[in-house]
Structure formats: C-alpha cells, structure tokens
Motif scaffolding. Sequence first.
Motif, short mmCIF file in Angstrom:
data_model
loop_
_atom_site.label_atom_id
_atom_site.label_comp_id
_atom_site.label_asym_id
_atom_site.label_seq_id
_atom_site.Cartn_x
_atom_site.Cartn_y
_atom_site.Cartn_z
N SER A 149 42.93 83.50 46.12
CA SER A 149 44.01 83.01 45.22
C SER A 149 44.97 82.43 46.27
CB SER A 149 44.74 84.30 44.49
OG SER A 149 45.23 85.16 45.50
N VAL A 150 45.09 82.51 47.41
CA VAL A 150 45.87 82.01 48.29
C VAL A 150 45.12 80.82 49.29
CG1 VAL A 150 47.69 83.58 48.38
CG2 VAL A 150 45.86 83.77 50.02
N THR A 210 47.45 73.71 44.69
CA THR A 210 46.95 73.17 43.41
C THR A 210 48.28 73.11 42.41
OG1 THR A 210 44.85 74.15 43.58
CG2 THR A 210 45.80 74.10 41.54
N GLN A 211 49.09 74.07 42.69
CA GLN A 211 50.39 74.19 41.78
C GLN A 211 51.08 72.95 42.38
OE1 GLN A 211 49.24 76.59 43.41
NE2 GLN A 211 49.61 78.50 42.67
N LEU A 212 51.28 72.84 43.52
CA LEU A 212 52.22 71.63 44.13
C LEU A 212 51.63 70.29 43.56
CD1 LEU A 212 54.64 71.01 45.77
CD2 LEU A 212 53.10 70.52 47.59
N LEU A 271 52.74 82.32 48.55
CA LEU A 271 53.32 83.69 48.59
C LEU A 271 53.43 84.31 47.18
CD1 LEU A 271 55.93 83.03 51.41
CD2 LEU A 271 53.71 84.25 51.63
N ILE A 272 53.99 83.52 46.35
CA ILE A 272 54.22 84.12 44.99
C ILE A 272 52.69 84.54 44.59
CG2 ILE A 272 54.77 83.59 42.45
CD1 ILE A 272 56.95 81.59 43.62
N GLY A 277 48.57 88.57 42.99
CA GLY A 277 47.15 88.69 43.12
C GLY A 277 47.08 90.19 43.56
N LEU A 278 47.68 90.52 44.69
CA LEU A 278 47.67 91.97 45.23
C LEU A 278 48.00 92.97 43.95
CD1 LEU A 278 49.15 91.58 48.55
CD2 LEU A 278 47.00 92.16 48.05
#
Length: 307
Positions: free
Chosen positions: A37-38, A44-46, A201-202, A207-208
């Motif tokens: 996820s990181v 990707t979002q950016l 970070l979000i 995900g955690l």
Amino acid sequence: MVKPGWVVVENLVQDRLGHAAFGTFTALFNWTLIVASVSDLGTTQLTTKRVAAAPEFLTEYFPTLLPLKGWLSVLFLLLMVGSGWLLGYHGHTLTLLALTGASLLVTQYTQFLRGTLQAHQRFNTDAVLSVLEKALLLVFVLALIPVGISLDRYVGARAVAVLFTFVVLYGLVTRLYGKVRFKLKWDHARSLLRASLPLALITLVYGLNERVDMLMLERLASPAEAGYYAAAYRWVDAIMMYLWTVLPLFFAKFAYATGKPKEQQELLWFGQRVVTVPLLFVCAFVLFRGEVLFWQFTHSTAPSWGR
C-alpha cells in the motif's frame, strides 16, 4: 456482479483448502497489502490529482514516474520478503510470500496506470478494468476446483490473472496516449516524492488499521484461527459494499448543498436512516443466525469451528 460472486467463490476456496492453509494465505496476503500500500510512496494518488488538474503533467513526468515506480516495487519486494523472514516465515511459505507480494506490486502498478484513465474521465473503461482481474481469477478458480485446488495453485492463479490484467492495461494506455520513454530525472523524482509522502503516510495508517489484525492472529494464535476470522470478515467486507454503493450519492449531494445548512442537515438525517436500518437488520441476523452464512463450508464440522 463479479465482486459478490467472488465472495461465494472465495468461501468455496477456503472450504477446499482448509482453514489452516487459507489462514496462512490470508496472513501473507494482508502483510503484502500493508507493505504494498505504500510501495509507490503515494505517487499514484498524486498523479491522478495532478493529471486531472493539468493533462500536460502526464507527458512531462511519466518518463520519470514509470521507472521510479518499478525501482520502488523491487525495493519494497525485498523489504516485504525480509520482514516476512523476521516475522517467522521460512522455506516454502516465504516463497509463497514473495510470489504473493510480487503479484500485489504488479496490481499496484496496474492501479497507477488506471489513474491516467480516471484523470482523463474514462470511467467506463476503468470500471471494466477494475473487475477484470477478479473475473479472470474467478474463471481460473472454478476451472481448478474439479481437478483439485491447492494453495500453490491458488497463488499461481492469482499471479497469472494479475499479470494478464497488467499486460492488457499497459497495451491500452500505450495505444491511447502513445508509448512513454523511460527517462528517470532525479529532480522530478525528488519533487514528486516530497509531494506524495503525506499521502503515503495516510495510506500506511489506514492499511495497518484495516489489515494487521489477521497477521497478528495467525502469528500469535494459529493459521486455523486466522482462517476462521477471514471467513467471518469476508461477510463484513461484503456488507461494506452496500455502504460504498450508497454513500457516494450522499457525498455528492452534500457537497452540492454547500452553504445550505438546513438542506445538509436533512441529507444527514436521511443518510443516517438509509445506512443504519439495513445494518441493524444485518447485525441482528448475524448475532442470532450467523451460522447460516457458513453454508458453503461442507468440509468443516461444528467441533472444528469451536476449537
């Protein structure tokens, strides 16, 4: 239809593999989800955001983004396997972790390419590609069940479905927007990573919170316990599909009513009723007749569920 159908098929897979084997896969898969996820560090979002605002961003930054994401994927695959070894996975299980992780990183790369379609408002194409992998996997699994499905075959089928989807999408993006040359520019890479790190970070925190419980259960209790939990959580995930179908309609209406507090309050109250009443019914049903949901687990017995 593919996603509800996959709930039924995944129940069938778990019944054939056994709860311990599927619990092991679930723990491996969730650990790869957390790390993957990181793996792109929020790029990707950016990219989706930037391309939607300025289409020329695609031409300027894609030659840097594509190789950057490739190197990040390799780095995070090594991190994933190394951390898996530290968690206690060795031998064949570590190989399965590596294959599952590589498949998921290719899926992340695929989602990154889909971001270009979303940014260019090609939502119908994106919708088809979003379920292509699941549809292929559903076909592969149904084909494997008559001849016998094992954990190795299941992980392999997932890898083939992921790779095929990536090839289709890469060919489509190349045809629509032309072939992109790989040319890593370090100044572009640094500016992209600085802008995308908060998004990473979000994603990591989310995900955690969402996935670490299955990994902890498999490591601290047993793979079978993790399998039982996965069977129950699958229905929670299916019920959440109702929320993700209904709530976006209210999000759009609520945003449209900006500056109209009375209309927003009415929308809020109506939305709460639409969400709460069905969920209360589902919760009551699961509380008193939850065993009905496990009708597919014909290879399980009441004592085995109780242990």
